[in-house]
Design an enzyme around this catalytic site. Structure first.
Site, mmCIF file in Angstrom:
data_model
loop_
_atom_site.group_PDB
_atom_site.id
_atom_site.type_symbol
_atom_site.label_atom_id
_atom_site.label_comp_id
_atom_site.label_asym_id
_atom_site.label_seq_id
_atom_site.Cartn_x
_atom_site.Cartn_y
_atom_site.Cartn_z
ATOM 1 N N GLY A 223 0.862 -1.136 0.054
ATOM 2 C CA GLY A 223 0.028 0.010 0.123
ATOM 3 C C GLY A 223 0.772 1.298 0.024
ATOM 4 O O GLY A 223 2.246 1.108 -0.079
ATOM 5 N N ASN A 224 0.243 2.370 -0.174
ATOM 6 C CA ASN A 224 0.848 3.553 -0.087
ATOM 7 C C ASN A 224 1.126 4.086 1.307
ATOM 8 O O ASN A 224 0.258 3.608 2.322
ATOM 9 C CB ASN A 224 0.113 4.728 -0.768
ATOM 10 C CG ASN A 224 -0.002 4.494 -2.404
ATOM 11 O OD1 ASN A 224 1.005 3.749 -2.913
ATOM 12 N ND2 ASN A 224 -0.984 4.838 -3.102
ATOM 13 N N ARG A 225 1.913 4.936 1.591
ATOM 14 C CA ARG A 225 2.168 5.416 3.001
ATOM 15 C C ARG A 225 1.215 6.886 2.773
ATOM 16 O O ARG A 225 1.255 7.473 2.352
ATOM 17 C CB ARG A 225 3.526 6.101 3.089
ATOM 18 C CG ARG A 225 4.536 4.860 3.509
ATOM 19 C CD ARG A 225 6.117 5.296 3.763
ATOM 20 N NE ARG A 225 6.097 6.333 4.764
ATOM 21 C CZ ARG A 225 7.467 6.908 4.940
ATOM 22 N NH1 ARG A 225 8.292 6.916 4.132
ATOM 23 N NH2 ARG A 225 7.367 7.810 5.829
#
Ligand code: CTP
Length: 420
Positions: A223-225
């Site tokens: 996932g993204n931060r």
């Protein structure tokens, strides 16, 4: 329904006038309007009303001295102000959104005009940068004296808002100007200074926030931060400005702002479905989320055991939610996107604005200090459909949220009818 002073921190300064007996009703009004209230009293004021009265009504310790003692069973001022560290007068001054001095004696007015800081309240007032409201109450001769008149003029010139006293029977028995203004009037004046414009009443705003997580197996994901702070701030400000708000968020550690309808999602596909489900009803969509652009091609039902030195994860593209919205939205719906970039920030953002047919894009440079995920502040550039570019100073995410909403309202031409 959000209260007009929700989330606002108000310092109420009470000084030694007989009208101090009316100050508790100010606390009650401020608390019912949603404010966190810290009462600061002068020594003299404690002769008219006890600190316990204010402490009970505000649920917060009352500060009289520069060196307050800690008490059990009552919130400390720094808790109400959202600051876990030990209180210092400068900190209280910085944390406050608004200060009201009511009743204000000739003495405190003189100290304020002269910059004198010889007790907690006067020190506080010198250190404050927030709006200050002063409601004088004193004997008519004092009120009409040149000294008080000139001092009040000095304060007004500096931007202090003076709520003029009323004419009536004074403690001395004389009839004249010097009675504390009506508490309702004082609170209304104060609210007008800090309460947000109700310019989103009747509008439905959908905000997406946080990351999405694409499972690899039952215990892992990619996932993204993203902390979600920007999206949560947008939702909070939109509620404060009167909108009905739906917050669609991936996993974050944040509490939902009061008054929003929260929709929790995990994957980009779930976020897409949630956004498309809201699309027919919404007036404004703000895509502050960082949806993962790719997901693993297959999700293992069992935990993948470690094996070879290297492993390859095959990823497939997720739908671009904004592109889907572009093809299904109707006339009049406003769409705001975000772009977190590391290179060619403005140019990339302009490209996304055009490709995704947005009304507004908020570009962040991930490389800048005080911008991007985890940070409480943001350094943003806002670009509108009209092409106008606005580079914002480093400011809190709440402040950025307010600017974004104001720009969106302007870009969509909603200002004129106000949505009432
Ligand atoms: N966005 C979206 N759907 C996705 C990915 C992003 O709707 N699958 C939205 C984001 O919420 C943001 C905007 O598109 O408002 C731009 O996101 P960003 O990740 O910066 O851009 P991408 O279009 O994904 O382009 P790239 O990752 O190549 O920079």
């Amino acid at each position: 329904m959000s209260k007009p002073l929700s989330g606002k921190k108000v310092v109420l300064g009470v000084t030694g006038s007989i009208a101090a007996f009316k100050a508790p009703s100010l606390v009650t009004r401020l608390v019912s309007a949603g404010a966190g209230v810290v009462v600061v009293m002068t020594e003299n004021a404690t002769r008219f009303v006890t600190p316990l009265t204010f402490e009970t009504l505000s649920g917060t310790e009352v500060i009289v001295s520069m060196w307050p003692e800690r008490k059990a069973g009552v919130r400390n001022a720094e808790e109400t102000l959202g600051d876990a560290e030990r209180l210092k007068h400068v900190k209280l001054a910085l944390a406050a959104d608004l200060a009201i001095v009511a009743p204000a004696t000739a003495n405190i007015i003189g100290k304020m005009a002269g910059g004198i800081a010889d007790d907690f309240l006067s020190t506080e007032l010198v250190a404050m940068t927030c709006p200050i409201v002063v409601a004088p109450a004193m004997n008519v001769n004092m009120m009409e004296s040149d000294a008080v008149g000139e001092n009040l003029e000095i304060l007004k010139r500096r931007g202090v808002v003076v709520v003029e006293p009323e004419i009536g029977r004074l403690a001395s028995g004389a009839i004249g100007r010097g009675r504390l203004a009506d508490p309702d009037h004082i609170v209304e004046t104060a609210m007008a200074l800090v309460a947000p414009a109700q310019d989103l009443v009747g509008r439905t705003v959908v905000v997406t926030a946080g990351p999405t997580e694409e499972p690899i197996d039952p215990v892992r994901h990619i996932g993204n931060r993203s902390s979600g702070k920007m999206g949560f701030a947008l939702a909070e400000r939109a509620v404060a400005r009167g909108a009905g708000v739906v917050l669609i968020s991936g996993r974050t550690a944040l509490d939902p702002p009061e008054g929003v309808r929260m929709v929790r999602v995990e994957t980009t596909s779930q976020m897409r479905d949630a956004v498309l489900a809201e699309l027919p009803e919404l007036d404004l969509l703000v895509m502050a989320a960082a949806p993962a652009d790719y997901r693993p091609a297959t999700v293992s039902e069992r935990k993948i055991k470690k094996g070879e030195e290297r492993m390859t994860l095959e990823l497939v593209r997720n739908d671009d939610i904004l592109l889907e919205v572009r093809s299904s939205k109707r006339e009049g719906q406003g769409i705001v996107g975000f772009a977190l970039e590391t290179d060619d920030v403005a140019a990339n953002a302009r490209g996304k604005l055009a490709d995704k047919d947005l009304d507004l894009i908020v570009a962040n440079d991930a490389a800048l200090e005080g911008a991007g995920f985890e940070s409480d502040t943001n350094v943003a550039t806002i670009i509108g459909r009209s092409g106008a570019e606005e580079v914002l100073e480093k400011m809190s995410k709440e402040a950025v949220a307010d600017v974004v909403l104001t720009r969106a309202i302007a870009e969509l031409g909603w200002g004129a009818d106000g949505g009432e």
